[in-house]
Motif scaffolding. Structure first.
Motif, PDB file in Angstrom:
ATOM      1  N   SER A  56     -12.579 -16.070  22.141  1.00 46.25           N
ATOM      2  CA  SER A  56     -13.278 -14.799  21.941  1.00 46.25           C
ATOM      3  C   SER A  56     -12.463 -13.670  22.554  1.00 46.25           C
ATOM      4  O   SER A  56     -11.662 -13.883  23.468  1.00 46.25           O
ATOM      5  CB  SER A  56     -14.668 -14.832  22.578  1.00 46.25           C
ATOM      6  OG  SER A  56     -14.574 -14.987  23.979  1.00 46.25           O
ATOM      7  N   ILE A  57     -12.673 -12.478  22.027  1.00 43.01           N
ATOM      8  CA  ILE A  57     -11.984 -11.285  22.520  1.00 43.01           C
ATOM      9  C   ILE A  57     -13.011 -10.179  22.756  1.00 43.01           C
ATOM     10  O   ILE A  57     -13.857  -9.910  21.894  1.00 43.01           O
ATOM     11  CB  ILE A  57     -10.909 -10.817  21.531  1.00 43.01           C
ATOM     12  CG1 ILE A  57      -9.739 -11.808  21.527  1.00 43.01           C
ATOM     13  CG2 ILE A  57     -10.421  -9.404  21.860  1.00 43.01           C
ATOM     14  CD1 ILE A  57      -8.617 -11.451  20.579  1.00 43.01           C
ATOM     15  N   LYS A  58     -12.926  -9.572  23.936  1.00 40.40           N
ATOM     16  CA  LYS A  58     -13.710  -8.375  24.252  1.00 40.40           C
ATOM     17  C   LYS A  58     -12.846  -7.162  23.928  1.00 40.40           C
ATOM     18  O   LYS A  58     -11.665  -7.139  24.275  1.00 40.40           O
ATOM     19  CB  LYS A  58     -14.062  -8.327  25.734  1.00 40.40           C
ATOM     20  CG  LYS A  58     -14.810  -9.509  26.310  1.00 40.40           C
ATOM     21  CD  LYS A  58     -14.948  -9.333  27.823  1.00 40.40           C
ATOM     22  CE  LYS A  58     -15.436 -10.583  28.509  1.00 40.40           C
ATOM     23  NZ  LYS A  58     -16.883 -10.752  28.365  1.00 40.40           N
ATOM     24  N   MET A  59     -13.412  -6.178  23.318  1.00 41.38           N
ATOM     25  CA  MET A  59     -12.663  -4.968  22.966  1.00 41.38           C
ATOM     26  C   MET A  59     -12.929  -3.838  23.960  1.00 41.38           C
ATOM     27  O   MET A  59     -14.002  -3.764  24.559  1.00 41.38           O
ATOM     28  CB  MET A  59     -13.028  -4.521  21.552  1.00 41.38           C
ATOM     29  CG  MET A  59     -12.652  -5.538  20.491  1.00 41.38           C
ATOM     30  SD  MET A  59     -12.922  -4.887  18.839  1.00 41.38           S
ATOM     31  CE  MET A  59     -12.626  -6.353  17.854  1.00 41.38           C
ATOM     32  N   ASP A  60     -11.917  -2.989  24.101  1.00 38.43           N
ATOM     33  CA  ASP A  60     -12.035  -1.760  24.900  1.00 38.43           C
ATOM     34  C   ASP A  60     -12.408  -2.045  26.356  1.00 38.43           C
ATOM     35  O   ASP A  60     -13.295  -1.399  26.934  1.00 38.43           O
ATOM     36  CB  ASP A  60     -13.070  -0.811  24.277  1.00 38.43           C
ATOM     37  CG  ASP A  60     -12.687  -0.409  22.861  1.00 38.43           C
ATOM     38  OD1 ASP A  60     -11.512  -0.076  22.638  1.00 38.43           O
ATOM     39  OD2 ASP A  60     -13.573  -0.432  21.983  1.00 38.43           O
ATOM     40  N   VAL A  61     -11.728  -3.007  26.961  1.00 36.05           N
ATOM     41  CA  VAL A  61     -11.996  -3.314  28.367  1.00 36.05           C
ATOM     42  C   VAL A  61     -11.016  -2.550  29.257  1.00 36.05           C
ATOM     43  O   VAL A  61      -9.962  -2.091  28.815  1.00 36.05           O
ATOM     44  CB  VAL A  61     -11.881  -4.828  28.635  1.00 36.05           C
ATOM     45  CG1 VAL A  61     -12.856  -5.593  27.776  1.00 36.05           C
ATOM     46  CG2 VAL A  61     -10.464  -5.323  28.388  1.00 36.05           C
ATOM     47  N   LYS A  62     -11.371  -2.434  30.533  1.00 35.67           N
ATOM     48  CA  LYS A  62     -10.514  -1.749  31.492  1.00 35.67           C
ATOM     49  C   LYS A  62      -9.360  -2.655  31.907  1.00 35.67           C
ATOM     50  O   LYS A  62      -9.489  -3.876  31.924  1.00 35.67           O
ATOM     51  CB  LYS A  62     -11.334  -1.358  32.724  1.00 35.67           C
ATOM     52  CG  LYS A  62     -12.513  -0.438  32.437  1.00 35.67           C
ATOM     53  CD  LYS A  62     -13.367  -0.268  33.679  1.00 35.67           C
ATOM     54  CE  LYS A  62     -14.619   0.553  33.380  1.00 35.67           C
ATOM     55  NZ  LYS A  62     -15.503   0.641  34.571  1.00 35.67           N
ATOM     56  N   PRO A  63      -8.210  -2.073  32.267  1.00 35.57           N
ATOM     57  CA  PRO A  63      -7.113  -2.878  32.800  1.00 35.57           C
ATOM     58  C   PRO A  63      -7.588  -3.700  33.996  1.00 35.57           C
ATOM     59  O   PRO A  63      -8.363  -3.224  34.822  1.00 35.57           O
ATOM     60  CB  PRO A  63      -6.072  -1.832  33.208  1.00 35.57           C
ATOM     61  CG  PRO A  63      -6.350  -0.660  32.341  1.00 35.57           C
ATOM     62  CD  PRO A  63      -7.836  -0.639  32.143  1.00 35.57           C
ATOM     63  N   GLY A  64      -7.131  -4.953  34.057  1.00 35.21           N
ATOM     64  CA  GLY A  64      -7.541  -5.834  35.132  1.00 35.21           C
ATOM     65  C   GLY A  64      -8.752  -6.673  34.798  1.00 35.21           C
ATOM     66  O   GLY A  64      -9.089  -7.610  35.524  1.00 35.21           O
ATOM     67  N   GLN A  65      -9.417  -6.367  33.679  1.00 30.32           N
ATOM     68  CA  GLN A  65     -10.594  -7.130  33.260  1.00 30.32           C
ATOM     69  C   GLN A  65     -10.183  -8.137  32.190  1.00 30.32           C
ATOM     70  O   GLN A  65      -9.483  -7.799  31.229  1.00 30.32           O
ATOM     71  CB  GLN A  65     -11.662  -6.191  32.710  1.00 30.32           C
ATOM     72  CG  GLN A  65     -12.952  -6.892  32.293  1.00 30.32           C
ATOM     73  CD  GLN A  65     -13.986  -5.920  31.748  1.00 30.32           C
ATOM     74  OE1 GLN A  65     -13.935  -4.717  32.052  1.00 30.32           O
ATOM     75  NE2 GLN A  65     -14.901  -6.418  30.945  1.00 30.32           N
ATOM     76  N   ARG A  66     -10.620  -9.367  32.379  1.00 32.52           N
ATOM     77  CA  ARG A  66     -10.251 -10.411  31.420  1.00 32.52           C
ATOM     78  C   ARG A  66     -10.919 -10.133  30.076  1.00 32.52           C
ATOM     79  O   ARG A  66     -12.121  -9.873  30.004  1.00 32.52           O
ATOM     80  CB  ARG A  66     -10.692 -11.780  31.954  1.00 32.52           C
ATOM     81  CG  ARG A  66     -10.281 -12.929  31.060  1.00 32.52           C
ATOM     82  CD  ARG A  66     -10.614 -14.268  31.698  1.00 32.52           C
ATOM     83  NE  ARG A  66     -10.226 -15.368  30.839  1.00 32.52           N
ATOM     84  CZ  ARG A  66     -10.382 -16.640  31.154  1.00 32.52           C
ATOM     85  NH1 ARG A  66     -10.903 -16.965  32.331  1.00 32.52           N
ATOM     86  NH2 ARG A  66     -10.017 -17.599  30.323  1.00 32.52           N
ATOM     87  N   TYR A  67     -10.142 -10.215  29.023  1.00 34.24           N
ATOM     88  CA  TYR A  67     -10.688  -9.909  27.699  1.00 34.24           C
ATOM     89  C   TYR A  67     -10.500 -11.037  26.695  1.00 34.24           C
ATOM     90  O   TYR A  67     -11.022 -10.979  25.590  1.00 34.24           O
ATOM     91  CB  TYR A  67     -10.086  -8.618  27.148  1.00 34.24           C
ATOM     92  CG  TYR A  67      -8.567  -8.611  27.034  1.00 34.24           C
ATOM     93  CD1 TYR A  67      -7.944  -8.936  25.833  1.00 34.24           C
ATOM     94  CD2 TYR A  67      -7.763  -8.287  28.126  1.00 34.24           C
ATOM     95  CE1 TYR A  67      -6.560  -8.921  25.717  1.00 34.24           C
ATOM     96  CE2 TYR A  67      -6.394  -8.257  28.026  1.00 34.24           C
ATOM     97  CZ  TYR A  67      -5.785  -8.593  26.820  1.00 34.24           C
ATOM     98  OH  TYR A  67      -4.417  -8.575  26.714  1.00 34.24           O
TER      99      TYR A  67
END
Length: 632
Positions: A56-67
């Protein structure tokens, strides 16, 4: 199919086109995508039970956050194992942080596996490769979001060695000679190339490195990457890929060998290996689920734009007929009709084999997947019987009375559940020692329904190796003491190996090949074996597009019936009391029944890609030289 045979895999890709809050509000959970992925994979477990994977992929996450999240399993029930792990992780986090329960933003930020883009895969472990490292999806990682690549596919390449060498010539050092790794690195190379070109463009336009990253993600041309990567691919494939920033694609081979279907509305875009899976999971009608055209890719950009783009010009469509005969779910409306038609079309040969004596015939099927073809065969038999009744009534209309008419009309086609597979017993058959004795008892039979004057007609999907027929089915049918046993294959004789995803790699494993070999030797035609070998050997170093399938010459001296009769003789042991006949579907009837899936190379040797001819010639060389190796 009574013979054990394996198919590569199935894929499922799901893109949520709305914010996660939408699904929470409408469906009560932001885990909507995960729940649907479980169903998409479970409904395709027929395509692979040795391993499964989920990404799975999370979109538009902050740097340092696993996506990116990925989980794979090769446990005995891999799909259940995967989602037990997913649910376990999510439940653990929710228990530790109750504040996440009703806050979708916090769930997305902190919970693994939740996201907007998902890829699932189920597989069979072919030729002994069932380690966790062989389970899809594969992941190519990078610190630049748009260079992360996740790949899973239902495919087999005939020229993986050539593709591997191409990567080496580019300066890469692939970690193994495997088609999935090779294809992923092949796509990854041109992804890197595209990113580098776009970065240079952004730099020339005055953007900073940080600004360029988002622009590159937006401008990435997935179709161009796939066109450049696939120039030398030879095989059958439905290839799915996710990029770390949120672009995704599914790409189908130009001959349409491997299947792919898609559906899109304002909430989701979904792709799967089978149409009824999408119909069932999303409750959509048949005509709303479209087939992905050969040589095309469905490309879903991060912004939700969905497009169909031609990647490779399509060639003559040769969609795999085995998908229709056996592997795909029979709940598909078209497949159900086609399988019934396969049973109907083979009846004339059955009637010839039993001397038109339907009064003394019992019809049944083995295994359960042959049930639909059985229905078609029995319906055709009933039509035959009705025609006979009509003729009798017309010819004897002046002498018929109520009693004789009732007697005439009471005659029916007899059908019985003759064989029942002992599924639990099958799991113990792993060692060659004592295997034959175990195979003999894989099926139980129904006693007391067969009379000594009966013809017992059993239909199977297809006959590949004949091992289970010889070691189990014919022996057990003979215990019922019928006059004649007629084994019917709804598929034609399988004469040639597959190299596009079904585990039939060696010629000598095919009972039709062994039958032709015996006929050649019995009739003093052994020189043909030598001639086919010499012709095949002479082509070893030719380009694929110049290679000819000379293995056809191996079968050319014989009619289909001669080979069928020899197969029946080979599979009937001396102690069998009943007469045994084996009937195969004709290729012409296969094409009538399955007009949209004309990939018939198993039966005709007409391979849809140039690499197929190289593979069949290599398979013959291996057979002749006693080399127990795969041909690709």
């Amino acid at each position: 199919m009574s013979d054990a045979i394996k198919h590569e895999c199935g894929i499922a890709m799901l893109r949520l086109l709305k914010p996660l809050e939408y699904y929470k509000e409408k469906y009560g959970s932001a885990f909507y995508g995960i729940q649907k992925m479980y169903l998409l994979m479970e409904k395709q477990h027929n395509r692979g039970q040795d391993g499964a994977g989920f990404a799975s992929i999370k979109m538009d996450v902050k740097p340092g956050q696993r996506y990116i999240s990925r989980v794979r399993s090769n446990h005995q029930q891999p799909i259940q194992d995967i989602f037990a792990q997913i649910n376990g992780r999510i439940s653990e986090e929710l228990a530790l942080h109750p504040e996440y329960n009703d806050d979708v933003a916090l769930q997305k930020e902190h919970l693994p596996y939740i996201g907007e883009l998902f890829l699932g895969h189920v597989r069979y472990g072919t030729f002994g490769k069932n380690s966790i490292e062989s389970v899809h999806p594969f992941l190519r990682q990078n610190n630049w979001m748009h260079r992360n690549l996740i790949v899973a596919g239902n495919f087999n390449m005939t020229n993986v060695s050539q593709l591997f060498n191409n990567l080496v010539e580019l300066g890469q050092h692939p970690k193994e000679l495997a088609d999935t790794v090779t294809i992923m690195e092949n796509i990854g190379h041109f992804l890197d190339d595209e990113v580098s070109e776009l970065y240079q463009t952004c730099k020339n336009e005055g953007y900073t490195k940080q600004e360029a990253s988002a622009i590159i993600s937006e401008r990435l041309n997935i179709a161009r990457i796939l066109k450049r990567a696939s120039k030398q691919w030879d095989g059958g494939f439905a290839m799915a890929g996710l990029l770390g920033h949120g672009d995704s694609f599914v790409f189908r081979d130009p001959a349409g060998i491997r299947p792919a279907y898609y559906y899109q509305d304002d909430e989701i875009a979904v792709v799967a290996s089978e149409r009824p899976v999408i119909q069932t999971v999303f409750n959509v009608p048949f005509d709303k689920v479209q087939e992905l055209e050969p040589g095309n890719a469905i490309i879903i950009k991060k912004d939700g734009t969905v497009s169909m783009q031609e990647i490779i010009p399509p060639v003559t469509k040769k969609a795999c007929s085995f998908e229709r005969i056996y592997f795909s779910r029979g709940s598909d409306a078209e497949i159900y009709r086609e399988r019934k038609e396969l049973g109907r079309l083979v009846l004339p040969q059955v009637l010839e084999a039993i001397d038109n004596d339907t009064d003394n015939a019992v019809f049944s099927y083995i295994p359960n997947t042959a049930e639909t073809s059985f229905f078609g065969m029995v319906e055709a038999a009933q039509d035959f019987l009705n025609d006979r009744k009509n003729t009798d009534i017309l010819e004897n209309r002046h002498t018929l009375n109520a009693e004789t008419l009732k007697e005439l009309l009471s005659v029916k086609i007899r059908t019985e559940k003759i064989a029942i597979k002992d599924v639990k017993l099958r799991t113990f058959i792993t060692e060659d020692s004592s295997r034959d004795d175990l195979v003999e008892h894989v099926y139980d039979v129904t006693y007391g329904v067969i009379k000594p004057e009966d013809n017992l007609v059993i239909i199977d999907d297809s006959i590949v190796r004949g091992t289970t027929l010889k070691k189990s089915i014919i022996k057990m049918m003979d215990r019922l003491n019928p006059k004649r046993i007629v084994i019917v294959s709804s598929a034609p004789q399988i004469r040639y190996p597959d190299c596009y995803g079904i585990d039939m790699a060696k010629l000598e494993g095919l009972v039709a090949f062994r039958a032709a070999e015996e006929l050649l030797k019995e009739r003093g035609m052994g020189h043909i074996i030598e001639e086919v070998y010499q012709k095949s050997k002479a082509q070893e170093n030719l380009p694929d597009n110049e290679v000819v399938n000379y293995v056809r010459d191996f079968y050319a001296p014989f009619t289909d019936k001669e080979i069928s009769d020899k197969i029946a003789q080979m599979l009937t042991e001396d102690h069998i009391k009943a007469e045994v006949k084996i009937i195969f579907q004709t290729v012409d009837n296969l094409h009538i029944a399955c007009p949209k899936n004309l990939g018939d190379w198993y039966f005709t040797g007409d391979y849809p890609t140039p690499g197929g001819n190289r593979v069949v010639n290599r398979a013959f060389i291996n057979y002749y030289e006693g080399n127990d190796a795969r041909a690709y």
